[in-house]
Design a protein around this motif. Structure first.
Motif, PDB file in Angstrom:
ATOM      1  N   PHE A 104       0.968  -1.170   0.180  1.00 20.36           N
ATOM      2  CA  PHE A 104       0.283  -0.030  -0.482  1.00 20.36           C
ATOM      3  C   PHE A 104       0.718   1.649   0.085  1.00 20.36           C
ATOM      4  CE2 PHE A 104      -2.407  -3.708   1.756  1.00 20.36           C
ATOM      5  CZ  PHE A 104      -4.222  -3.107   1.196  1.00 20.36           C
ATOM      6  N   GLU A 105       0.245   2.362  -1.128  1.00 21.45           N
ATOM      7  CA  GLU A 105       1.091   3.521  -0.999  1.00 21.45           C
ATOM      8  C   GLU A 105      -0.127   5.012  -0.759  1.00 21.45           C
ATOM      9  OE1 GLU A 105       4.186   5.780  -0.417  1.00 21.45           O
ATOM     10  OE2 GLU A 105       4.899   3.608  -1.623  1.00 21.45           O
ATOM     11  N   VAL A 106      -0.013   5.148   0.781  1.00 17.99           N
ATOM     12  CA  VAL A 106      -0.829   5.967   0.828  1.00 17.99           C
ATOM     13  C   VAL A 106      -0.298   7.410   1.041  1.00 17.99           C
ATOM     14  CG1 VAL A 106      -2.846   5.759   2.927  1.00 17.99           C
ATOM     15  CG2 VAL A 106      -2.341   4.001   2.294  1.00 17.99           C
ATOM     16  N   HIS A 107      -1.432   9.009   0.922  1.00 19.87           N
ATOM     17  CA  HIS A 107      -1.047  10.117   0.754  1.00 19.87           C
ATOM     18  C   HIS A 107      -2.102  10.272   1.219  1.00 19.87           C
ATOM     19  CE1 HIS A 107       2.920   8.685  -1.645  1.00 19.87           C
ATOM     20  NE2 HIS A 107       3.744   9.925  -0.833  1.00 19.87           N
ATOM     21  N   ARG A 108      -1.506  11.309   2.766  1.00 22.04           N
ATOM     22  CA  ARG A 108      -2.922  11.770   2.887  1.00 22.04           C
ATOM     23  C   ARG A 108      -2.370  13.432   2.905  1.00 22.04           C
ATOM     24  NH1 ARG A 108      -9.054  11.411   4.383  1.00 22.04           N
ATOM     25  NH2 ARG A 108      -7.849   8.907   3.985  1.00 22.04           N
ATOM     26  N   LEU A 109      -2.195  14.576   2.833  1.00 20.35           N
ATOM     27  CA  LEU A 109      -1.467  15.522   2.785  1.00 20.35           C
ATOM     28  C   LEU A 109      -2.754  17.203   2.142  1.00 20.35           C
ATOM     29  CD1 LEU A 109       0.959  15.391  -0.023  1.00 20.35           C
ATOM     30  CD2 LEU A 109       1.201  14.752   1.873  1.00 20.35           C
ATOM     31  N   GLY A 110      -2.710  17.483   3.427  1.00 21.08           N
ATOM     32  CA  GLY A 110      -3.370  19.032   3.352  1.00 21.08           C
ATOM     33  C   GLY A 110      -2.679  20.507   4.017  1.00 21.08           C
ATOM     34  N   ALA A 117       4.085  13.674   8.889  1.00 20.52           N
ATOM     35  CA  ALA A 117       4.524  12.176   9.338  1.00 20.52           C
ATOM     36  C   ALA A 117       4.909  11.358   8.374  1.00 20.52           C
ATOM     37  CB  ALA A 117       3.930  11.406  10.429  1.00 20.52           C
ATOM     38  N   HIS A 118       5.630  10.266   8.594  1.00 18.41           N
ATOM     39  CA  HIS A 118       5.680   9.173   7.373  1.00 18.41           C
ATOM     40  C   HIS A 118       6.045   7.557   7.814  1.00 18.41           C
ATOM     41  CE1 HIS A 118       6.574   6.202   3.615  1.00 18.41           C
ATOM     42  NE2 HIS A 118       7.683   5.790   4.443  1.00 18.41           N
ATOM     43  N   ALA A 119       4.942   6.343   7.918  1.00 15.11           N
ATOM     44  CA  ALA A 119       5.168   5.388   8.930  1.00 15.11           C
ATOM     45  C   ALA A 119       5.269   4.436   7.267  1.00 15.11           C
ATOM     46  CB  ALA A 119       3.922   5.756   9.774  1.00 15.11           C
ATOM     47  N   ARG A 120       6.044   3.452   8.015  1.00 11.14           N
ATOM     48  CA  ARG A 120       6.075   2.013   7.389  1.00 11.14           C
ATOM     49  C   ARG A 120       5.234   0.595   8.358  1.00 11.14           C
ATOM     50  NH1 ARG A 120       8.222  -0.550   2.754  1.00 11.14           N
ATOM     51  NH2 ARG A 120       8.793  -2.224   2.740  1.00 11.14           N
ATOM     52  N   LEU A 121       4.026   0.313   7.365  1.00 10.39           N
ATOM     53  CA  LEU A 121       4.435  -0.588   8.331  1.00 10.39           C
ATOM     54  C   LEU A 121       4.229  -2.205   7.680  1.00 10.39           C
ATOM     55  CD1 LEU A 121       0.519   0.799   9.262  1.00 10.39           C
ATOM     56  CD2 LEU A 121       3.057   1.634  10.742  1.00 10.39           C
ATOM     57  N   GLU A 122       4.215  -3.731   8.638  1.00 11.95           N
ATOM     58  CA  GLU A 122       4.471  -4.241   8.435  1.00 11.95           C
ATOM     59  C   GLU A 122       3.154  -5.357   8.943  1.00 11.95           C
ATOM     60  OE1 GLU A 122       7.255  -8.748   7.039  1.00 11.95           O
ATOM     61  OE2 GLU A 122       8.711  -6.270   7.004  1.00 11.95           O
ATOM     62  N   PHE A 123       2.289  -6.453   8.044  1.00 12.78           N
ATOM     63  CA  PHE A 123       1.809  -7.254   9.152  1.00 12.78           C
ATOM     64  C   PHE A 123       2.239  -8.049   8.591  1.00 12.78           C
ATOM     65  CE2 PHE A 123      -0.401  -3.210   7.324  1.00 12.78           C
ATOM     66  CZ  PHE A 123      -1.597  -3.154   7.989  1.00 12.78           C
ATOM     67  N   ALA A 124       1.984  -8.879   9.268  1.00  7.93           N
ATOM     68  CA  ALA A 124       2.149 -10.798   9.841  1.00  7.93           C
ATOM     69  C   ALA A 124       1.365 -11.105   8.481  1.00  7.93           C
ATOM     70  CB  ALA A 124       0.669 -11.021  11.132  1.00  7.93           C
ATOM     71  N   GLY A 125       0.804 -10.866   7.615  1.00 12.77           N
ATOM     72  CA  GLY A 125       0.733 -11.886   6.754  1.00 12.77           C
ATOM     73  C   GLY A 125       1.639 -11.687   5.717  1.00 12.77           C
ATOM     74  N   GLY A 126       2.368 -10.417   5.420  1.00 15.59           N
ATOM     75  CA  GLY A 126       3.857  -9.988   4.885  1.00 15.59           C
ATOM     76  C   GLY A 126       3.457  -8.340   4.175  1.00 15.59           C
ATOM     77  N   ALA A 127       1.917  -7.916   4.893  1.00 17.04           N
ATOM     78  CA  ALA A 127       1.932  -6.433   3.583  1.00 17.04           C
ATOM     79  C   ALA A 127       2.727  -5.675   4.392  1.00 17.04           C
ATOM     80  CB  ALA A 127       0.666  -6.589   3.575  1.00 17.04           C
ATOM     81  N   VAL A 128       2.517  -4.378   3.169  1.00 14.32           N
ATOM     82  CA  VAL A 128       3.621  -3.406   3.895  1.00 14.32           C
ATOM     83  C   VAL A 128       2.789  -1.959   3.418  1.00 14.32           C
ATOM     84  CG1 VAL A 128       5.240  -2.034   3.622  1.00 14.32           C
ATOM     85  CG2 VAL A 128       5.845  -4.548   3.676  1.00 14.32           C
ATOM     86  N   ALA A 129       3.289  -1.067   3.853  1.00 18.00           N
ATOM     87  CA  ALA A 129       1.975   0.249   4.086  1.00 18.00           C
ATOM     88  C   ALA A 129       3.428   1.220   4.213  1.00 18.00           C
ATOM     89  CB  ALA A 129       1.073   0.494   5.014  1.00 18.00           C
ATOM     90  N   ASN A 130       3.282   1.681   3.322  1.00 18.50           N
ATOM     91  CA  ASN A 130       4.020   3.451   3.217  1.00 18.50           C
ATOM     92  C   ASN A 130       2.423   4.349   3.325  1.00 18.50           C
ATOM     93  OD1 ASN A 130       6.651   2.731   3.883  1.00 18.50           O
ATOM     94  ND2 ASN A 130       6.327   2.462   0.947  1.00 18.50           N
ATOM     95  N   ILE A 131       2.948   5.532   4.934  1.00 23.13           N
ATOM     96  CA  ILE A 131       1.194   6.256   4.741  1.00 23.13           C
ATOM     97  C   ILE A 131       2.492   7.570   4.912  1.00 23.13           C
ATOM     98  CG2 ILE A 131      -0.431   6.757   5.913  1.00 23.13           C
ATOM     99  CD1 ILE A 131       0.663   4.239   7.727  1.00 23.13           C
ATOM    100  N   THR A 132       1.910   8.693   4.106  1.00 24.38           N
ATOM    101  CA  THR A 132       2.940   9.843   4.305  1.00 24.38           C
ATOM    102  C   THR A 132       1.322  10.540   5.175  1.00 24.38           C
ATOM    103  OG1 THR A 132       3.897   9.801   3.243  1.00 24.38           O
ATOM    104  CG2 THR A 132       4.062  12.081   3.844  1.00 24.38           C
ATOM    105  N   ALA A 133       1.482  11.731   6.701  1.00 24.19           N
ATOM    106  CA  ALA A 133       0.724  12.173   6.091  1.00 24.19           C
ATOM    107  C   ALA A 133       1.048  14.234   6.821  1.00 24.19           C
ATOM    108  CB  ALA A 133      -0.189  11.612   7.764  1.00 24.19           C
ATOM    109  N   SER A 134       0.573  14.845   6.019  1.00 23.16           N
ATOM    110  CA  SER A 134       0.829  15.997   6.452  1.00 23.16           C
ATOM    111  C   SER A 134      -0.603  17.181   6.637  1.00 23.16           C
ATOM    112  CB  SER A 134       1.427  16.702   5.444  1.00 23.16           C
ATOM    113  OG  SER A 134       2.398  18.016   5.087  1.00 23.16           O
TER     114      SER A 134
END
Length: 332
Positions: free
Chosen positions: A148-154, A203-220
């Motif tokens: 997942f690649e997520v951007h929430r910028l305001g 902020a930027h976060a990188r999450l790794e889930f138990a099944g191997g999924a990875v998410a990069n999230i940026t919020a500003s």
């Protein structure tokens, strides 16, 4: 009003807190066929009076006036008062929708959950993006997404500056990711800094889930543009969601090989305002006594993950010695 709506007894609703969020709750309740708006309350009587006049409802002098008058209440007060007000209302026998984040810390979140269980009340958390048509339309086509690649910028506004951007903006996407992946988060890495306030603004976060999924999230909340997008990849296809446009695009491999062909499909998202869908679901949960999709447990899970992101930001700040920013996590 439709015949079906006429057969249903309207749920009597009220709004506590008439700032920007609260005013929108009042607006939507006035539009809902299944709800009867009975009044608003705010510690600022002038603000409450202005909203009441705009939407033709009553100003309540205190929370006690809700007893016997309303069945369900939206709580849109500052985050620090969510637990106190929410618990008080549930002790009075009222069902509650509390805005996100549901509480300042996990202890207060647990107090809300405890009050709901003790009093047999519906507790819904205002994770409104879960009702965004773009999210609704992709849920049926999920097939073990792995990235997942997520951007929430305001653009900066003076709204919600009592909390860090993690709890103001990023928490929406943390809640959605928990719902879409439906697995525990095993690892969190994050970085964040204050820019215009004394709290974390980007902020930027990188999450790794138990099944191997990875998410990069940026919020500003200090961007020069407004962006609300999520992209994710699953086997042989790529999905793009635009929360602002409330639509989604599915791109798949039609013909694999050295010269592949791609299929583009715009997913038919329902034309609905997320807040309207959220409050309609709350009213229906009050009527049917069924757990809402963004119940107290979901709200707590999002808050717990947000606190892990904040803890990682603190750890990173200490490691790179940005002590002058005085990043503090008050959620634990």
């Amino acid at each position: 009003m439709s015949a079906a709506a006429e057969e249903l007894k309207k749920v009597r609703v009220a709004v506590v807190g008439t700032g920007e969020f609260g005013r929108n709750h009042v607006r939507v309740y006035r539009e809902l066929e299944g709800a009867e708006l009975v009044g608003v309350y705010d510690e600022n009587p002038e603000r409450a009076a202005a909203v009441a006049a705009e939407f033709h409802t009553q100003v309540l002098k205190g929370l006690d006036e809700l007893r016997g008058r309303a069945e369900a209440v939206s709580v849109a007060v500052p985050t620090k008062a969510h637990a106190e007000v929410g618990c008080q209302l549930m002790e009075m026998g009222l069902d509650v929708l509390v805005e996100k984040p549901m509480a300042v810390n996990l202890g207060e979140a647990d107090a809300l959950l405890g009050a709901a269980k003790k009093n047999g009340r519906i507790l819904q958390v205002g994770h409104v993006e879960r009702f965004n048509p773009a999210v609704i339309v992709v849920e049926p086509i999920l097939n073990r997404p792995l990235f997942f690649e997520v951007h929430r910028l305001g653009i900066f506004t003076p709204r919600s500056l009592d909390v860090d951007v993690i709890y103001d903006l990023m928490i929406h996407d943390l809640d959605i990711l928990l719902a879409l992946v439906n697995e525990p988060v095993m690892e969190v890495k994050a970085v964040g800094i204050p820019v215009l306030t004394d709290k974390v603004d980007i902020a930027h976060a990188r999450l790794e889930f138990a099944g191997g999924a990875v998410a990069n999230i940026t919020a500003s909340r200090v961007s020069t543009e407004r962006v609300r997008k999520m992209r994710f990849f699953q086997q042989h296809e790529y999905i793009s969601l635009d929360y602002a446009r409330r639509d989604a695009l599915r791109i798949g491999v039609k013909t694999p090989g050295p010269q592949p062909e791609f299929a583009f499909e715009k997913l038919n998202a329902p034309a609905a305002e997320p807040l309207h869908a959220e409050l309609e679901a709350f009213v229906e949960a009050v009527r049917t006594r069924k757990e809402p999709r963004t119940n107290g447990a979901a709200g707590r899970a999002a808050l717990e993950l947000a606190s892990r992101v904040m803890a990682s930001i603190q750890e990173h700040a200490a490691r790179v010695q940005i002590g002058s920013f005085a990043i503090q996590d008050k959620t634990r």
